[in-house]
Design a protein around this motif. Structure first.
Motif, PDB file in Angstrom:
ATOM      1  N   VAL A   1       2.570  59.785  83.870  1.00 47.12           N
ATOM      2  CA  VAL A   1       2.925  60.521  85.092  1.00 47.12           C
ATOM      3  C   VAL A   1       3.534  61.869  84.738  1.00 47.12           C
ATOM      4  N   SER A   2       4.402  61.885  83.725  1.00 56.44           N
ATOM      5  CA  SER A   2       5.045  63.130  83.307  1.00 56.44           C
ATOM      6  C   SER A   2       4.026  64.143  82.803  1.00 56.44           C
ATOM      7  N   ALA A   3       3.043  63.674  82.028  1.00 53.51           N
ATOM      8  CA  ALA A   3       2.013  64.577  81.512  1.00 53.51           C
ATOM      9  C   ALA A   3       1.175  65.155  82.640  1.00 53.51           C
ATOM     10  N   TYR A   4       0.855  64.328  83.630  1.00 55.24           N
ATOM     11  CA  TYR A   4       0.090  64.807  84.785  1.00 55.24           C
ATOM     12  C   TYR A   4       0.866  65.872  85.552  1.00 55.24           C
ATOM     13  N   LEU A   5       2.136  65.602  85.825  1.00 54.48           N
ATOM     14  CA  LEU A   5       2.957  66.560  86.561  1.00 54.48           C
ATOM     15  C   LEU A   5       3.119  67.863  85.783  1.00 54.48           C
ATOM     16  N   GLN A   6       3.319  67.739  84.483  1.00 56.66           N
ATOM     17  CA  GLN A   6       3.518  68.936  83.670  1.00 56.66           C
ATOM     18  C   GLN A   6       2.277  69.814  83.656  1.00 56.66           C
ATOM     19  N   MET A   7       1.107  69.191  83.537  1.00 61.87           N
ATOM     20  CA  MET A   7      -0.137  69.961  83.526  1.00 61.87           C
ATOM     21  C   MET A   7      -0.358  70.652  84.865  1.00 61.87           C
ATOM     22  N   ALA A   8      -0.058  69.947  85.957  1.00 58.97           N
ATOM     23  CA  ALA A   8      -0.220  70.554  87.280  1.00 58.97           C
ATOM     24  C   ALA A   8       0.779  71.684  87.477  1.00 58.97           C
ATOM     25  N   GLU A   9       2.004  71.495  86.972  1.00 60.26           N
ATOM     26  CA  GLU A   9       3.044  72.504  87.126  1.00 60.26           C
ATOM     27  C   GLU A   9       2.768  73.752  86.290  1.00 60.26           C
ATOM     28  N   THR A  10       2.070  73.576  85.174  1.00 57.48           N
ATOM     29  CA  THR A  10       1.780  74.715  84.293  1.00 57.48           C
ATOM     30  C   THR A  10       1.015  75.798  85.033  1.00 57.48           C
ATOM     31  N   SER A  11       0.067  75.398  85.871  1.00 54.32           N
ATOM     32  CA  SER A  11      -0.670  76.378  86.672  1.00 54.32           C
ATOM     33  C   SER A  11      -1.026  75.754  88.018  1.00 54.32           C
ATOM     34  N   PRO A  12      -0.087  75.783  88.954  1.00 51.70           N
ATOM     35  CA  PRO A  12      -0.367  75.181  90.271  1.00 51.70           C
ATOM     36  C   PRO A  12      -1.529  75.849  90.988  1.00 51.70           C
TER      37      PRO A  12
ATOM     38  N   ALA B   1      -1.044  52.860  93.120  1.00 56.78           N
ATOM     39  CA  ALA B   1      -0.154  53.674  92.292  1.00 56.78           C
ATOM     40  C   ALA B   1      -0.670  55.096  92.157  1.00 56.78           C
ATOM     41  N   ILE B   2      -1.977  55.236  91.953  1.00 56.63           N
ATOM     42  CA  ILE B   2      -2.557  56.568  91.817  1.00 56.63           C
ATOM     43  C   ILE B   2      -2.360  57.363  93.104  1.00 56.63           C
ATOM     44  N   GLY B   3      -2.509  56.683  94.241  1.00 59.83           N
ATOM     45  CA  GLY B   3      -2.279  57.371  95.510  1.00 59.83           C
ATOM     46  C   GLY B   3      -0.853  57.876  95.617  1.00 59.83           C
ATOM     47  N   LEU B   4       0.109  57.055  95.168  1.00 64.70           N
ATOM     48  CA  LEU B   4       1.511  57.473  95.219  1.00 64.70           C
ATOM     49  C   LEU B   4       1.765  58.622  94.246  1.00 64.70           C
ATOM     50  N   VAL B   5       1.243  58.495  93.040  1.00 62.27           N
ATOM     51  CA  VAL B   5       1.455  59.544  92.030  1.00 62.27           C
ATOM     52  C   VAL B   5       0.896  60.875  92.509  1.00 62.27           C
ATOM     53  N   ARG B   6      -0.310  60.847  93.030  1.00 63.90           N
ATOM     54  CA  ARG B   6      -0.939  62.096  93.453  1.00 63.90           C
ATOM     55  C   ARG B   6      -0.231  62.682  94.676  1.00 63.90           C
ATOM     56  N   SER B   7       0.060  61.852  95.680  1.00 65.97           N
ATOM     57  CA  SER B   7       0.696  62.349  96.899  1.00 65.97           C
ATOM     58  C   SER B   7       2.094  62.889  96.608  1.00 65.97           C
TER      59      SER B   7
END
Length: 247
Positions: free
Chosen positions: A122-133, A190-196
């Motif tokens: 989850v942290s890696a996903y958030l970090q990648m999205a945050e790098t270039s929103p 879980a994926i729905g929660l993580v993404r939302s």
């Protein structure tokens, strides 16, 4: 009376086909075709990289004309390589997805427990999205005015399907049963929660109350594995006496 000997007619010598020349010509054509294919792939990767930089700098609503201008070329070049904006979204999305998958898998492998693995992913996903929103929004947004999923959105959907399969493995380790309803349904939920939650977090302006990607990943992981209020017991059912007194 002497007869004049009849002259024999010489038969034409059949020509031998220049097979060597044909082979050489074919090899030359194949060589030129291979070089052109390599050049085309290199040019395509270059255009994708330039598009990604333009979106990162100009925002997810950037037009094809602005992207082409930032790349120092014309829109026709982009249309020739990608067909339309949805095709460009898909091409950029595939690169982003591949990088996210690599980072998430690496993070999961470094974890020592199932819960740590979930938190790391989850942290890696958030970090990648945050790098270039801007790029994240660009590749996940549909270009269809009617709201149907564009090609890039489908590509991201495949990415989340793969992530769902990935988190099923640590969940089975956590629960110890491959046939439980939790393992059957939990990963998709879980994926729905993580993404939302992740996309809402991404869109939230920076403030002291906003957690960083590591803290947010910890919160999401706890919600997934322990629930939102794990320490509060469910209220006891009223006894018959309490019910009569209340009445």
């Amino acid at each position: 009376m002497s007869s004049t000997p009849r002259r024999r007619r010489s038969l034409p010598i059949p020509s031998v086909p220049d097979t060597l020349g044909i082979v050489n010509a074919t090899q030359q054509l194949d060589g030129r075709s291979s070089r052109w294919q390599v050049h085309r792939e290199e040019r395509r990767r270059e255009l994708i990289s330039q598009s990604r930089r333009a979106v990162h700098r100009l925002g997810p609503d950037v037009s094809m004309e602005d992207i082409a201008s930032a790349a120092g070329t014309s829109k026709s070049v982009f249309y020739r390589y990608f067909g339309d904006k949805a095709g460009l979204q898909q091409a950029v999305g595939e690169i982003v997805i591949a990088q996210m998958q690599e980072k998430i898998l690496t993070a999961a492998k470094s974890a020592t427990t199932a819960k740590q693995g979930l938190s790391a992913m989850v942290s890696a996903y958030l970090q990648m999205a945050e790098t270039s929103p801007n790029v994240y929004v660009f590749v996940t947004r549909s270009t269809d005015a009617a709201g149907s999923a564009a090609a890039a959105g489908n590509a991201l959907g495949n990415f989340f399907d793969e992530i769902t399969a990935m988190i099923t493995v640590p969940m089975r380790e956590l629960l110890g049963s491959a046939d439980s309803p939790q393992v059957m349904y939990w990963p998709t939920a879980a994926i729905g929660l993580v993404r939302s939650a992740g996309e809402l977090w991404l869109a939230t302006p920076a403030s002291p109350a906003k957690p960083d990607h590591v803290a947010m990943a910890g919160l999401i992981t706890n919600w997934l594995t322990s629930g939102i209020l794990p320490d509060i017991a469910a209220p006891a059912s009223p006894t018959l006496t309490q019910t009569k007194e209340t009445a």
